[in-house]
Write an enzyme that holds these catalytic residues in place. Sequence first.
Site, short mmCIF file in Angstrom:
data_model
loop_
_atom_site.label_atom_id
_atom_site.label_comp_id
_atom_site.label_asym_id
_atom_site.label_seq_id
_atom_site.Cartn_x
_atom_site.Cartn_y
_atom_site.Cartn_z
N ARG A 23 -16.09 -27.01 73.62
CA ARG A 23 -15.12 -26.18 74.34
C ARG A 23 -15.68 -24.81 74.74
NH1 ARG A 23 -10.60 -27.17 69.80
NH2 ARG A 23 -12.46 -27.84 68.67
N GLY A 86 -17.85 -35.52 62.60
CA GLY A 86 -16.65 -34.86 62.09
C GLY A 86 -16.93 -34.01 60.87
N GLU A 163 -4.00 -33.13 61.86
CA GLU A 163 -4.64 -32.45 62.99
C GLU A 163 -3.69 -32.39 64.18
OE1 GLU A 163 -7.72 -30.82 62.90
OE2 GLU A 163 -7.13 -31.21 60.84
#
Length: 472
Positions: A23, A86, A163
């Site tokens: 991101r 992860g 999440e």
Amino acid sequence: MAPVDESKRSLAAVILAAGLGTRMKSKTAKVLHEVCGRPMITWVSAALQEVSPERTLVVLAPDAADEVHSLLPQRVELVLQEQQLGTGDAVRAAGRALEGFDGDILVLYGDTPLVTGEALASLIRAHREHEPACTLLTVEVGDPSHYGRVCRDSDGRVTRVVEDRDAGAEEKKICEINGGVYAFEAASLWEALALVDSENAQGEIYLTDVIGILASRGMAVLAHKVDDPAMVLGVNSRKELAAASGIMRSRILERHMLAGVTITDPSCTYVEAGVTIGRDTVLEPMTVLTGETAVGEDCVIGPSSLIADSVIDDGSSVVASHVIGAEVGSGVSVGPFAYLRPGTRLAAGSKAGTFVEIKNSDVGEGAKVPHLSYIGDSEVGAGTNIGAGNITANYDGVGKFRTVIGSDVHTGADTVFVAPVEVGDGAMTGAGSVITGDVPSGGLGIARARQKNIEGYASNKFGPRREEEKEK
Ligand code: UD1
Ligand code: CA
């Protein structure tokens, strides 16, 4: 800082910093992005050192590993996570290095640069007081989107962390978020982590699933709630990077103000982490101090000055100027509109005035370069006054040469020194001179064509035309 606790339990810490940082949309690894002049990972590591873990491991992706690892204290152990599967997978990678370790394991993320040593210490104290399988740092926020939500049962016990992308409509409304800092009892962590799968929206192995697994097995999970949301601000995008920098900037300015620095307008003043500032110095608006800059006492910096990696001694002023890699002595006046470049050294009581550029030069005590000059690769002796518009021509297109001007010299306006050249103590130069040879001490160097006047020239040439113009 107060000791974490009295118990003799050992503490290992794991910083997760292998994520792809997608991101950020960057060529640079996320944790290398800077917050107030320091890479994020350095902030996290510094906070961690305040709680003195016996071992610190950092989990990194192979491509950025060496660069990131080199920024950390030498004793920090490097763990490679080959594929970014992860946060749970990242901790598994560290697990291999921690085999046989018996004690508490503190896990934190490399992208939360605002976490403090005090917050980590309070988490560890709470963990050791209650001895649950896991204590996690949480905080209530106004906008919990993107964060993991802390789910509790009707008795207020933590049941799991869900999440954002996996949360149902009701869970999304929960405002208590997972800060991403955890203290685990080692054996419970490894047992639960072995059971985590990747059945979720992102297909990742979530560390957060450990919380649900522990709770469902009846093991205690404690949420250690802190008040300040900044503590756990996770930087995933440039927008959050700017938000984190803004908060860090305020913290840094506050520290200086508490130590006796006047900051006229903190909303438009920027001071990086490595900067030191003496008492009673005033930072006027639009001032930027970066790198390893040290400003003394009783200085006035700004308005509108940038100082990078420089030393400014007591009682100096730097107004609307750029100072980079320079040493400015005490009682020096710089600017407005001066540009001091690397290797510039201004001795006490000297001056670099308006539209003056100085590079790789020593300007002696009390010497003045007041207006419109370029001084490069030069020495200017004590008490010397450089006339307006002087230039040291230090470069012939191939090599750089030095200009040496003695003490108590007065140079005329618009003198050009064609280096290499020397001017002796107490000498002068005539205005408009191009000095190509040495000038002896006490002498005058003058090098320009003599003026000659031609009587009537202008009136003969333009006079008749002026008369015509008048008649029109
Ligand atoms: C994570 C938490 C979330 C929490 C938030 C707090 C998980 C699954 N979620 O979400 O509950 O509210 O942080 O900021 O943990 N990393 C690795 N290897 C990987 C993946 C990530 O080392 O394979 C590192 C990243 O570099 C980063 C950290 O782990 O420093 C967290 O990963 P990130 O993807 O940023 O998690 P979030 O989505 O922010
Ligand atoms: Ca994150």
